[in-house]
Design an enzyme around this catalytic site. Sequence first.
Site, mmCIF file in Angstrom:
data_model
loop_
_atom_site.group_PDB
_atom_site.id
_atom_site.type_symbol
_atom_site.label_atom_id
_atom_site.label_comp_id
_atom_site.label_asym_id
_atom_site.label_seq_id
_atom_site.Cartn_x
_atom_site.Cartn_y
_atom_site.Cartn_z
ATOM 1 N N LYS A 167 0.808 -1.224 0.000
ATOM 2 C CA LYS A 167 0.000 0.000 0.000
ATOM 3 C C LYS A 167 0.843 1.276 0.000
ATOM 4 C CE LYS A 167 -4.378 -1.519 0.392
ATOM 5 N NZ LYS A 167 -5.493 -1.060 -0.463
ATOM 6 N N SER A 218 1.150 -9.765 -0.370
ATOM 7 C CA SER A 218 0.854 -8.331 -0.338
ATOM 8 C C SER A 218 1.246 -7.621 0.946
ATOM 9 C CB SER A 218 -0.626 -8.110 -0.639
ATOM 10 O OG SER A 218 -1.421 -8.835 0.269
#
Lengths: 311, 311
Positions: A45, A296
């Site tokens: 992110k 991720s």
Amino acid sequence: VLAARERIAGHAHRTPIHRSRALDERAGAEVLLKCENFQRVGAFKFRGAYNAISKLGPAERAAGIVAFSSGNHAQGVALAARLHGLRATIVMPTTAPAAKRDATAGYGAEIVPYDPRSADREEVARGIARERPGAAVIPPYDHPDVIAGQGTAALELIEESGGLDALLAPCGGGGLLSGSAIATKHLLPRCRVIGVEPELADDATRSFRSKTLQTVHNPPTIADGTRTPSLGKLTFPLVLSLVDDMVTVSEEAIIAAVRFLFERTKMVVEPSGALGVAALLTGAVRPSGRVGVILSGGNVDGSTFAAIVGG
Amino acid sequence: VLAARERIAGHAHRTPIHRSRALDERAGAEVLLKCENFQRVGAFKFRGAYNAISKLGPAERAAGIVAFSSGNHAQGVALAARLHGLRATIVMPTTAPAAKRDATAGYGAEIVPYDPRSADREEVARGIARERPGAAVIPPYDHPDVIAGQGTAALELIEESGGLDALLAPCGGGGLLSGSAIATKHLLPRCRVIGVEPELADDATRSFRSKTLQTVHNPPTIADGTRTPSLGKLTFPLVLSLVDDMVTVSEEAIIAAVRFLFERTKMVVEPSGALGVAALLTGAVRPSGRVGVILSGGNVDGSTFAAIVGG
């Protein structure tokens, strides 16, 4: 995505690729793990947040950043704002993992909590932004600069891989998946791009199959990064046009994948981050050749991780 | 050490170096983590085992390998023997972590269990070897080829570091520490080499201070890789002559270091592997400049790790 790569260079980590013989055997393929758990703030992110904030003009910078997120985007925006010397206000659900909330506060952001059962986080965020003329809302996925930033992880993976036959990415709001698909289809048009969701939060898979936007409401999956209600106005058409398939995995499969990564690769990967590995271990995806998997993130509370690996 | 590097090239991983801003801040120095938790079999022990087995002659190869180990050396020998196509028999204590015992069996070795309260593992191993004329015993640390192999981790770290002011390595039997010291003093004579032990297994620290070999008997430390009774005939004089200092850390400090590495670096490091980080976090070592730390391994049972990070 290529421009985003230039903007984040020297700020985001170029994360390593790890291999596991045990995983190759189980998957029947050569598996390349792109370790975004080692990214700054512990998740991909940071890439999208840093890229989006880099593009803001002077008036927006002066008014500060507003964002809404259940966790990793919050941390990404908080750190990216601090690195740019900007004020950040993050709307976070009261149900967010403590590790993610504490880290966001640690990066100097102001946290505005809301109850996800009774309030809409985007409305809360836009309400705050209205009170601060010029303030920029950096949404967690449905924004071109965020999507482009997230695509840089796949870009790096493909460049270092020497070619991929398939790429697996987890799917929440679809920012990582659509950014990955843009990068992949540009560089390797024949590489299959596959999104992975929890069965309990299968809105994107249903949207992909029905070609109509489907939603979920606070799904009780352990993969907290995928509890988003639906794909976005930008990510839905991108997923429809660029992604080759969507698959789902059970909660048990997600937990088994986190435990496998702990035991066999010595890495801490959060449940959302282990979705691609879960798809390989269960056979939901049966690739041949060389397959890239984006891990991720690695932001998981000690108590949750203990329950997974100690069980 | 240089010859060992050639022998293990292409077989052992050249493990990565990780950084952590949070650790730099806490240590007041630039800290480079050499990640032997990502080594094959999950620990540096593969280096020495592979190097030693590479040097065996035809008669020894035909008779097979015998080794004794509480865990990581067992796995290292088992895998190195399999890669050389040799039979391996490993004498392991009944108290060894299940993860290490299962992995050793998984690499195809025959395991001979013994009760560490009533038997001496080296005698058990030498008894087995006597029944198999020509069989080579590969000890866990007190062997020139094992020590040379272990030194390759520090060699790689120094080459990639651009210079170090200090190097921290955990100390059990002293194979890693003395191999690291040989490599370091050859390349960087001014770099301080510091060994780290648990307070509960401080035999090497007492030996270092008194210049007389001291022992411990099955110390109840969580750092199972350091439960060895004493330094060896080779490693004791090497530690005395090449190591600059020895320090100890408490069980609480070891646990806090494993948790810190989990939370802030997203890596799984076993308690013995976290000794160097424990020394930095507690201030037992206060380095300046650039300090290398060998994270020696990542083989920890899920239940133990859960107790550490879930607490």
